[in-house]
Design an enzyme around this catalytic site. Sequence first.
Site, short mmCIF file in Angstrom:
data_model
loop_
_atom_site.label_atom_id
_atom_site.label_comp_id
_atom_site.label_asym_id
_atom_site.label_seq_id
_atom_site.Cartn_x
_atom_site.Cartn_y
_atom_site.Cartn_z
N ARG A 141 0.82 -1.20 0.00
CA ARG A 141 0.00 0.00 0.00
C ARG A 141 0.86 1.26 0.00
NH1 ARG A 141 -2.97 -3.07 3.77
NH2 ARG A 141 -2.24 -1.85 5.55
N ALA A 196 -5.72 -17.13 12.84
CA ALA A 196 -5.99 -16.52 14.14
C ALA A 196 -5.44 -17.39 15.25
CB ALA A 196 -7.50 -16.31 14.31
N CYS A 205 -4.47 -16.71 18.18
CA CYS A 205 -5.00 -16.42 19.52
C CYS A 205 -6.41 -16.98 19.69
CB CYS A 205 -5.00 -14.91 19.77
SG CYS A 205 -3.35 -14.18 19.75
#
Length: 860
Positions: free
Chosen positions: A21, A40, A42
Amino acid sequence: MKVLILGGVAAGTKAAAKLKREDRSAQVTLITKSADISYAGCGLPYYVGGVIEERGDLIVNTPEKYAALTGVTVYTLREAVALDSEAKTVTAKNLETGEDEVYDYDSLVIATGASASVPPVEGVELSGVFTMRTPDDAIGMRAYLEEKNVKRAVVVGGGFIGLEVAENLKDRGISVTVIDFASQLLPNVLDPEMAGYVKRHLQKNGIRVITGTKAEAILGDNQVSDVRTSAGTLPCEIVVLSAGIRPNTGFLAETGLEMFKGTILTDGGLRTNLPDIYAVGDCAMVKNRLTGAPQWSPMGSSANMEGRTLAQTLAGKEKCYPGVLGTGVVKLPGLNCGRTGLTEAAAREAGFDVETVVAVTDDKAHYYPGSDYFITKLIADKKTRRLLGAQVLGTGAVDKMTDIAVLGISMGAVLEDFDNMDFAYAPPFSTAIHPFVQAVYILENKLGGDLISMTPAEYAAGKAEGYRVIDVGQEPSIRGALHVDLGKVNGPIEGLDKEDKLLLVCNRGKRAYFLQNRLRYFGYTNTVVLEGASYFNEVRVGAPGAAVSPEEITRVKGLGFLFDKRTQDRFNARVITRNGKVTAEENRAITEAAELYGTGEIAMTSRLTVEIQGVPYDNVEPLREHLAKAGLETGGTGSKVRPVVSCKGTTCQYGLIDTFELSEEIHERFYRGYHNVMLPHKFKIAVGGCPNNCVKPDLNDLGVVGQRVPELEAENCRGCKVCQVENACPIKVAKMVDGKLVIDQAQCNHCGRCVGKCPFNALMNYTDGYRVYIGGRWGKKVAHGRYLDRVFTSKEEVLDVIEKAILLFREQGITGERFADTIDRLGFEAVQEQLLSDGLLQRKSENLSAQKHLKGGATC
């Protein structure tokens, strides 16, 4: 610019996406060993517990979606195996083809993360041993739990992930023991006294915790059966290794990269010592934002921020990563925990002149439904009054308390900066003076001399020796203490000398502080307030043998300690057994506990629970700790499902079912699994192996009786003058009528004694099953239970009916009434209809989450 990124979870994918970006012209290539990226990590414990239902929910992005979204070139199943910093190349093995591939770079970002550390103990290769680091770990564990119908688990490691896994296993109805080699839970995360509170809380909520204990071996034939520890052997069917992680940096050992214990050292720009090579995430050593000292903080949050900051640096912006505070938050059963900054020990080691306070405050307006508490420990520097750290426990939004501290520490705030901060207030969210500010005020009072206090750590270390404890609670609650009514103190207190050393204790601390303020005005010179009060501390007063308050008698009864009314301070401790069935090692532990902490006598209750006799009040917690090390617990009281009782089952000549196996399954699923579910009254379950009724299943709230239903083949009956079946029937239900054998099924008790007695095979076949009685009771008011119309032919049907009965009692029972009363009020037919349909199970979540029967009716 060619940028090569090694690693595709948090830091690597964040760095790659942000860089594209910032500079769309950059050629960014990401290679990762896994088939997945950006998962994910966690959330893995919550997939195990079923909170996250689908595997796909763990994957934040697929390689294809990520590449299309960002423009990054992604190669999965590539393991980096060598780095040539002079040639600026990385060699990676293609895990699909086995071939080596070489990637060149202008800038290299190492974000290879970390892997679960597997302790060097025997048995880690057994089936049923898991780590918790990747989606495959969580998926494999959940499948194993379901396939093996796991009932007992041992979690090795009391850090964030270990405790989250323990909570989720417990939520599945599994009995969990957490062991840790450290002397406390969450070492280097919480200070010892805060960790001690967490340990006590977990134990009260049904998770066994054994600290200072080393896992020595995992035992079993092919699959796990036990864990041998330095404190004894713990039976289990699954072991979760959560004893830390190690950076995935082994392939960099000979590259010249400067490293420390496997982590890559970086500077403020996240640069390594080699040109154009950077490191971020769990493999990188950054610095502590407060002290500037190197610190490893393998957290998903910091990994993302490091990746983002590095991407901006690579794009030419002037950015510097300021370091970490070790911020973390963890959800536990009925308790949340947050922390940031330095612990008290770390602050002292860093050279600060440390002052601390432990404050108990409301988490929102006390009159608002659902209000509870925060326990906040603040660490500050005396000279500069700068905030250095915070640790927060509570049932609510500890993250907001922690985040306020993060902001203050990051901005270099001193305590006075918080004094008049205009935090949001409304009764559902906070208190008029924010609870964080209240904790700051208390620390300011302490630093300014307006509050003279003793910390929980000082109290636990014996600093209160020689002090007289003054109970400042609204009602007397501390055994042996002098109770003082704050509202009536308008001058010196009769019987207290102004030079006496007085430790002032109330429930949360505020009333004790108010009393100190008054007493100092009236000339008392040695008053000290106990921080955290009785809410946080285990306050004990007086010589052994002093009378125990009614409140404490009620509290310890909930732990399984029944007051001996012939004494002032002695209790009988109920040790929960599997229907009276204990191992030799468990039996030794019980015997040792009786000798060390009781009179040395052991009794068996009518429900086959072991009772250790004559335990002094001061020995309650030491005894519980001793038993926990052997995997045992006390309990079996209150308005809950009680421990199951059964007969000898298949060892009895008349036994039709394995009562030990069934009762143990009921015990694990409903005594343990429903451990925190409050009912209108106690709920007792009995399992009988045959209709002889040895354990009186029809006199319990629910009884299960083994059945053998004879299947008469009348066409084989020869109409013998002397019928062997008729002679064998103990209750004379089998009869010859008009020359044919007849068995009245409405009267038959299905004992099975008649099966096989006919020489002409009129009665060879049968169906084994279970009959369920509901509504029995004994004691002050005796009632015989009535059996349901169906004879159940599968164990799972029986377990479902038991669960429905418990759910019905909770949902439709009135607090204080027995299950028999509920059935009488609703009508047997109406209750039976519900137990034979599925509506109660469909409403289970709503039922169990309701705040009902918080004060039940069980009196014994």
